[in-house]
Design a protein around this motif. Structure first.
Motif, PDB file in Angstrom:
ATOM      1  N   MET A 297      14.360   2.445  76.096  1.00 46.80           N
ATOM      2  CA  MET A 297      13.722   2.925  75.251  1.00 46.80           C
ATOM      3  C   MET A 297      13.216   1.858  74.215  1.00 46.80           C
ATOM      4  O   MET A 297      13.732   0.952  73.607  1.00 46.80           O
ATOM      5  CB  MET A 297      14.566   4.097  74.679  1.00 46.80           C
ATOM      6  CG  MET A 297      14.917   5.143  75.727  1.00 46.80           C
ATOM      7  SD  MET A 297      16.029   6.397  74.629  1.00 46.80           S
ATOM      8  CE  MET A 297      14.648   7.013  73.448  1.00 46.80           C
ATOM      9  N   GLU A 300      10.352   3.079  68.590  1.00 47.26           N
ATOM     10  CA  GLU A 300       9.880   4.236  68.158  1.00 47.26           C
ATOM     11  C   GLU A 300      10.603   5.545  68.694  1.00 47.26           C
ATOM     12  O   GLU A 300      10.669   6.305  67.981  1.00 47.26           O
ATOM     13  CB  GLU A 300       8.305   4.522  68.208  1.00 47.26           C
ATOM     14  CG  GLU A 300       7.511   3.373  67.611  1.00 47.26           C
ATOM     15  CD  GLU A 300       7.520   2.064  68.171  1.00 47.26           C
ATOM     16  OE1 GLU A 300       8.218   1.694  69.433  1.00 47.26           O
ATOM     17  OE2 GLU A 300       7.117   1.025  67.635  1.00 47.26           O
ATOM     18  N   ASP A 301      10.916   5.454  69.905  1.00 49.00           N
ATOM     19  CA  ASP A 301      11.491   6.571  70.502  1.00 49.00           C
ATOM     20  C   ASP A 301      12.853   6.756  70.217  1.00 49.00           C
ATOM     21  O   ASP A 301      13.499   7.967  70.130  1.00 49.00           O
ATOM     22  CB  ASP A 301      11.391   6.347  72.180  1.00 49.00           C
ATOM     23  CG  ASP A 301       9.816   6.097  72.592  1.00 49.00           C
ATOM     24  OD1 ASP A 301       9.237   7.245  72.132  1.00 49.00           O
ATOM     25  OD2 ASP A 301       9.614   5.690  73.634  1.00 49.00           O
ATOM     26  N   GLU A 304      12.844   8.177  66.739  1.00 46.84           N
ATOM     27  CA  GLU A 304      12.837   9.564  66.800  1.00 46.84           C
ATOM     28  C   GLU A 304      13.868  10.371  67.447  1.00 46.84           C
ATOM     29  O   GLU A 304      14.282  11.561  66.931  1.00 46.84           O
ATOM     30  CB  GLU A 304      11.501   9.996  67.695  1.00 46.84           C
ATOM     31  CG  GLU A 304      10.991  11.162  67.615  1.00 46.84           C
ATOM     32  CD  GLU A 304       9.911  11.549  68.431  1.00 46.84           C
ATOM     33  OE1 GLU A 304       9.401  12.648  68.885  1.00 46.84           O
ATOM     34  OE2 GLU A 304       9.000  10.549  68.866  1.00 46.84           O
ATOM     35  N   SER A 305      14.567   9.847  68.250  1.00 40.81           N
ATOM     36  CA  SER A 305      15.627  10.572  69.208  1.00 40.81           C
ATOM     37  C   SER A 305      16.882  10.954  68.166  1.00 40.81           C
ATOM     38  O   SER A 305      17.500  11.579  68.354  1.00 40.81           O
ATOM     39  CB  SER A 305      16.179   9.915  70.445  1.00 40.81           C
ATOM     40  OG  SER A 305      15.030   9.726  71.481  1.00 40.81           O
TER      41      SER A 305
END
Length: 415
Positions: A297, A300-301, A304-305
């Motif tokens: 990942m 950014e991901d 967000e997660s």
């Protein structure tokens, strides 16, 4: 030799900017001592003006002293040239020192050199504080020397010190007048420096027209002919957030990071990286970031997660890759000619030998209104293939002369 090495190591830790914090209330805590990096609160221009009643003991015949004065604050040292055959030497030399607290003590030592070239102490004082000299104002402060030979008149041996404080201003526009007035041309940059700088900065904007009517009264006045190592108009603080050095480039021991701007430079030793400082991220969050990153990942991901700030996630990911830390900031006092430098050079040293280098367009830092810049450098190793990553936070300050007033308590600059 062993004693001197141990003594120097202890002195490096015991003087400012290092602080020893001891938790007296928890004797079972193994982490009761820690060392914290501080920011200076000012720059002091300290002048060693003259001495009087300076004499030397001689068991064979009377002679006039050949004296010089060594002045120091912590590990910062300045030394005047030797004045031959005088009991009232006039040194008239000034030095710039970083001040972390106006309660710091100034060590004054007068040395004599005999016919055989041997140097010995003929008077010293380490009880005067920075605030004492500042409070004396333009007239200066006569400092009594202890352990000095007694003259026939029994007058005390003394040294006259005079000082001015310069506060640190993050307004880099104050430095423009020094760039405009300096006669030193900008030095040429190497091909590697140009390539590194362009890749970091992209298309740099044209420098704005300098204001010819800029006021000089708030900025350091420079008289090179009357100064020793004094004359700095700016302070550059470099905080090394982390280093990744491939082991094939150099062994991880005896590594130092050096930053050079023009003729001025500073360096600090690196050590094996410790545990990641999570900052605003919990320890559980740090482990989660690592697991998600291991699954491919992007930052950014991951942010967000987990509902974390992207900057915090990026910092944790970068620190997880670093294998070297630099505990202390690198302070560099800059002179007018240094401000005309094309680049700030980043050098990675192994046993004082350059193993990788990079560069930053110095103009980028000068264009920052608050003098702050965070940069991740990809320093090219001497093998031409390997990359050494170095993240540095720069802070540039203009030295602004403090108006004459009663001495107030020193205020720390926000680290």
């Amino acid at each position: 030799i062993i004693f001197k090495a141990v003594n120097k190591a202890v002195c490096d830790l015991m003087v400012l900017p290092n602080i020893i914090c001891i938790s007296w209330g928890d004797p079972n805590n193994d982490e009761t001592v820690s060392f914290t990096n501080m920011m200076p609160c000012a720059v002091m221009r300290l002048a060693v003006v003259e001495g009087r009643n300076i004499t030397v003991d001689s068991s064979f015949f009377k002679r006039m002293p050949d004296s010089q004065c060594k002045i120091s604050i912590g590990q910062q040292v300045g030394c005047t040239p030797s004045i031959t055959g005088s009991t009232a030497p006039v040194w008239q030399k000034a030095f710039d020192f970083l001040v972390y607290d106006e309660r710091q003590r100034i060590s004054t030592v007068v040395l004599d050199t005999d016919f055989a070239g041997r140097t010995r102490t003929i008077g010293k004082n380490d009880k005067v504080h920075v605030a004492d000299v500042i409070a004396a104002g333009d007239k200066g402060l006569w400092v009594d020397l202890e352990d000095a030979p007694v003259t026939g008149t029994r007058a005390k041996a003394q040294v006259l010190l005079s000082a001015v404080l310069y506060d640190l201003s993050a307004d880099t526009q104050r430095l423009q007048c020094h760039i405009a007035s300096s006669d030193v041309p900008k030095r040429e940059a190497s091909a590697e420096a140009v390539s590194q700088s362009r890749s970091a900065s992209g298309q740099a904007s044209d420098e704005e027209e300098e204001d010819e009517d800029a006021e000089d009264e708030d900025v350091v006045e420079l008289d090179p002919a009357s100064l020793g190592t004094a004359g700095a108009v700016a302070l550059l603080m470099c905080k090394i957030n982390g280093v990744y050095l491939p082991e094939k480039v150099a062994p991880l021991d005896h590594i130092a990071i050096k930053v050079q701007v023009g003729q001025s430079s500073g360096s600090q030793l690196a050590a094996a990286a410790g545990e990641i400082d999570p900052g605003g991220v919990t320890e559980k969050g740090v482990r989660s970031i690592g697991r998600l990153r291991a699954h491919g990942m992007e930052a950014e991901d991951v942010a967000e997660s987990l509902g974390e700030d992207l900057a915090d996630v990026q910092r944790v990911l970068r620190k997880s890759l670093w294998n070297l830390d630099v505990a202390q900031k690198i302070p560099i006092l800059l002179h007018p000619q240094d401000l005309n430098s094309y680049s700030a050079d980043i050098l990675v040293l192994s046993k004082n030998k350059v193993v990788a280098s990079g560069a930053l367009l110095f103009e980028r830092l000068m264009q920052k209104p608050d003098g702050r810049l965070l940069e991740l450098f990809s320093c090219v190793a001497t093998d031409g293939i390997s990359i050494v990553s170095v993240e540095i936070e720069f802070r540039l300050f203009a030295n602004v002369r403090r108006p004459s007033s009663p001495v107030a308590a020193a205020s720390d600059v926000e680290a």
